[in-house]
Design an enzyme around this catalytic site. Structure first.
Site, mmCIF file in Angstrom:
data_model
loop_
_atom_site.group_PDB
_atom_site.id
_atom_site.type_symbol
_atom_site.label_atom_id
_atom_site.label_comp_id
_atom_site.label_asym_id
_atom_site.label_seq_id
_atom_site.Cartn_x
_atom_site.Cartn_y
_atom_site.Cartn_z
ATOM 1 N N GLU A 134 -10.431 -5.327 -5.690
ATOM 2 C CA GLU A 134 -10.719 -4.641 -6.957
ATOM 3 C C GLU A 134 -9.935 -3.344 -6.934
ATOM 4 O O GLU A 134 -10.357 -2.364 -6.323
ATOM 5 C CB GLU A 134 -12.232 -4.387 -7.089
ATOM 6 C CG GLU A 134 -13.072 -5.656 -7.200
ATOM 7 C CD GLU A 134 -12.982 -6.308 -8.578
ATOM 8 O OE1 GLU A 134 -12.574 -5.631 -9.548
ATOM 9 O OE2 GLU A 134 -13.312 -7.511 -8.684
ATOM 10 N N CYS A 136 -11.878 3.663 -12.479
ATOM 11 C CA CYS A 136 -10.765 2.720 -12.344
ATOM 12 C C CYS A 136 -10.320 2.136 -13.685
ATOM 13 O O CYS A 136 -9.149 1.826 -13.860
ATOM 14 C CB CYS A 136 -11.137 1.589 -11.389
ATOM 15 S SG CYS A 136 -12.626 0.728 -11.895
HETATM 16 P P1 NAD Z 1 -11.174 5.479 -1.004
HETATM 17 O O1 NAD Z 1 -10.202 6.486 -0.482
HETATM 18 O O2 NAD Z 1 -12.632 5.770 -0.937
HETATM 19 O O3 NAD Z 1 -10.836 4.104 -0.274
HETATM 20 C C1 NAD Z 1 -11.570 2.947 -0.528
HETATM 21 C C2 NAD Z 1 -12.117 2.412 0.777
HETATM 22 O O4 NAD Z 1 -11.027 2.004 1.612
HETATM 23 C C3 NAD Z 1 -12.916 3.424 1.569
HETATM 24 O O5 NAD Z 1 -14.099 2.812 2.047
HETATM 25 C C4 NAD Z 1 -11.991 3.811 2.675
HETATM 26 O O6 NAD Z 1 -12.656 4.208 3.873
HETATM 27 C C5 NAD Z 1 -11.232 2.526 2.919
HETATM 28 N N1 NAD Z 1 -9.952 2.753 3.561
HETATM 29 C C6 NAD Z 1 -9.145 3.820 3.461
HETATM 30 N N2 NAD Z 1 -8.037 3.656 4.205
HETATM 31 C C7 NAD Z 1 -8.153 2.445 4.795
HETATM 32 C C8 NAD Z 1 -7.323 1.683 5.677
HETATM 33 N N3 NAD Z 1 -6.162 2.137 6.099
HETATM 34 N N4 NAD Z 1 -7.766 0.452 6.049
HETATM 35 C C9 NAD Z 1 -8.932 -0.028 5.586
HETATM 36 N N5 NAD Z 1 -9.748 0.645 4.744
HETATM 37 C C10 NAD Z 1 -9.367 1.867 4.367
HETATM 38 O O7 NAD Z 1 -10.904 5.156 -2.518
HETATM 39 P P2 NAD Z 1 -9.523 5.148 -3.261
HETATM 40 O O8 NAD Z 1 -8.663 4.040 -2.788
HETATM 41 O O9 NAD Z 1 -8.956 6.524 -3.372
HETATM 42 O O10 NAD Z 1 -10.113 4.751 -4.700
HETATM 43 C C11 NAD Z 1 -9.399 5.001 -5.842
HETATM 44 C C12 NAD Z 1 -8.660 3.740 -6.269
HETATM 45 O O11 NAD Z 1 -9.581 2.679 -6.360
HETATM 46 C C13 NAD Z 1 -8.031 3.871 -7.614
HETATM 47 O O12 NAD Z 1 -6.795 3.220 -7.597
HETATM 48 C C14 NAD Z 1 -9.005 3.133 -8.509
HETATM 49 O O13 NAD Z 1 -8.440 2.643 -9.693
HETATM 50 C C15 NAD Z 1 -9.473 2.043 -7.607
HETATM 51 N N6 NAD Z 1 -10.789 1.578 -8.011
HETATM 52 C C16 NAD Z 1 -10.908 0.319 -8.476
HETATM 53 C C17 NAD Z 1 -12.141 -0.127 -8.906
HETATM 54 C C18 NAD Z 1 -12.328 -1.510 -9.423
HETATM 55 O O14 NAD Z 1 -13.481 -1.884 -9.573
HETATM 56 N N7 NAD Z 1 -11.297 -2.281 -9.695
HETATM 57 C C19 NAD Z 1 -13.238 0.719 -8.841
HETATM 58 C C20 NAD Z 1 -13.082 1.992 -8.338
HETATM 59 C C21 NAD Z 1 -11.844 2.415 -7.899
#
Ligand code: NAD
Length: 443
Positions: free
Chosen positions: A219, A253
């Protein structure tokens, strides 16, 4: 947090969840419904604590915490609880005459749980985006390991503390931590990995899962456009776009990322958006209890660097100590401006002038498939062309973000905005194996 002595290692946690799954405890409908009821009780019974944690993490306004994290999550889970029995019924299929099987042959499909599911959640809706996937996985009869985001530490700690009291602790484990914890978890074998977050980490998740041939749901995000036709009321568009865009300070998102309109419509939208933002947050959003903050300084700096990408219609003020960025509208933005090169994920709304629908469609198709495509138009041909000539996770005419609130609609992206889908019975599909069953009489 990360190295709490009470936390099991990733390998220990997964082993325990696998053992619990093998006992068969997660299969009965009654067990599944109990977990869903437990999740709803957690949400409604700890409203204030949840709202406080969200405020500590994101400056999330109370009304947004209630609406977008608690009430919407309860509605989604309750919908599943009410329909689950019927959704899980075996689905008979005709035993086709083409196969020349003996008379009395029957065939059906059934939903089997997959086993142990990993949910990796993000920080922007840290409660909803941990609990809704988890509810789907439990409803489908799986055990679940949840890793909340380290960037929303108060919400993460609260979930870790409360969940064992409301769901079967043998079947649900919360492991807190950041990248290291996620990496350790991804080295383990799961039966499904459900990841919400950015596309770069999405690639890491998919690579890790490939080693075990584990299916993944990704997602992700992207730049969700809004096309505004010339015949629509700019006040209606502005009110709906402003609410969707500036909630959670733009860190949603499916938030509208940019507007596309012909120059006359674009100019009318400028004033209408200023009025809409004032209606929502008053003359100074910094003092409004309804307006949130940017999650951390890294994201603050990233968003501030995008503010010079066009003519500022209003907003632009920012305060690093408070992680505050005012709701900002930029006009006459060029398609190659910095703000158009990445998902904004902050309270900055660029308006791009286009000659008409052809140019808007070309601009949308020049980019990755977005998570949502929004349009305001009464023209049937325009709607048809947007549906047929573009691709996006969701297509929404008239009310940005609202498609998420309908559990009968699948929620998910396509291409760079993700793969797979969930919500309602789509979650059951995602977290189950659809098993083909044939029964041929012996006589
Ligand atoms: P985040 O930084 O919280 O990362 C998401 C998760 O990935 C966290 O639990 C984090 O610990 C984990 N993570 C980080 N680095 C990692 C790695 N190297 N290996 C494995 N896991 C790792 O959140 P984010 O990515 O900054 O979230 C923002 C993004 O998420 C935006 O692009 C947004 O559009 C997208 N998003 C999508 C949805 C959806 O439902 N489609 C919802 C919310 C956010």
């Amino acid at each position: 947090m990360n190295n709490q002595p009470s936390q099991p290692t990733a390998a220990e946690a997964v082993a325990r969840l696998r053992t619990a799954f093998r006992t068969g405890r997660t299969r009965p409908l009654a067990w599944r419904t109990e977990q869903l009821t437990g999740l709803c009780a957690l949400l409604t019974g700890h409203r204030d604590e949840i709202a406080d944690a969200l405020h500590a993490d994101l400056g999330k306004p109370r009304t947004e915490a209630d609406r977008a994290e608690i009430d919407s999550t309860v509605r989604e889970i309750d919908h599943t609880a009410r329909h689950l029995e019927q959704w899980l019924l075996p689905d008979p299929v005709p035993a086709s005459s083409l196969t020349r099987l003996p008379p009395g042959t029957t065939a059906h499909t059934r939903y089997d749980p997959l086993g142990t599911v990993l949910v990796i959640a993000p920080w922007n809706y840290p409660v909803q985006l941990a609990l809704v996937p988890m509810a789907g996985a439990l409803a489908a009869g799986n055990t679940v390991l949840v890793k909340p985001s380290e960037l929303a530490p108060a919400s993460s700690a609260l979930l870790a503390r409360l969940l064992p009291r409301y769901v079967d602790p043998a079947a649900v484990t919360v492991l807190e931590g950041g990248r290291e914890t996620a990496t350790a978890l991804l080295a383990e074998r799961f039966d499904h990995v459900f990841y919400t977050g950015n596309a770069d980490v999405g690639r890491v998740v998919m690579r890790a899962a490939a080693a075990h041939l584990t299916p993944v749901t990704l997602e992700l995000g992207g730049k969700s456009p809004v096309f505004v036709d010339r015949d629509v009321d700019p006040e209606v568009v502005a009110a709906r776009v402003a609410r969707a865009k500036f909630s959670n300070a733009g860190q949603t998102c499916v938030a509208p990322d940019y507007l596309l309109a012909d120059p006359a419509t674009a100019r009318a939208l400028e004033g209408a958006l200023a009025r809409a933002v004032e209606d929502l947050y008053g003359p100074d959003p910094a003092r409004s209890a309804e307006y949130g903050r940017i999650v951390n300084e890294r994201h603050f700096d990233r968003v501030v660097a995008l503010l010079d990408s066009g003519r500022t219609v209003f907003g632009g003020r920012h305060d690093r100590a408070d992680r505050y960025i005012a709701p900002t509208v930029l006009a006459e933005v060029k398609p190659d401006a910095p703000v158009m090169r990445e998902e904004i994920f902050g309270p900055v709304l660029p308006i791009l002038d286009v000659a008409g629908l052809d140019e808007a469609i070309a601009l949308i198709n020049d980019r990755e498939h977005p998570l949502a495509l929004y349009a305001f138009t009464d023209n049937g041909d325009t709607r048809r062309r947007l549906a047929e000539e573009t691709s996006s996770g969701g297509l929404n005419f008239g009310l940005p973000v609202a498609h998420l609130s309908i559990p009968e609609l699948p929620f998910g992206g396509v291409g760079e905005s993700g793969s797979g889908r969930y919500h309602g019975r789509w979650s059951i599909d995602t977290f189950s194996h659809r098993r083909a069953c044939l029964d041929v009489p012996l006589g």
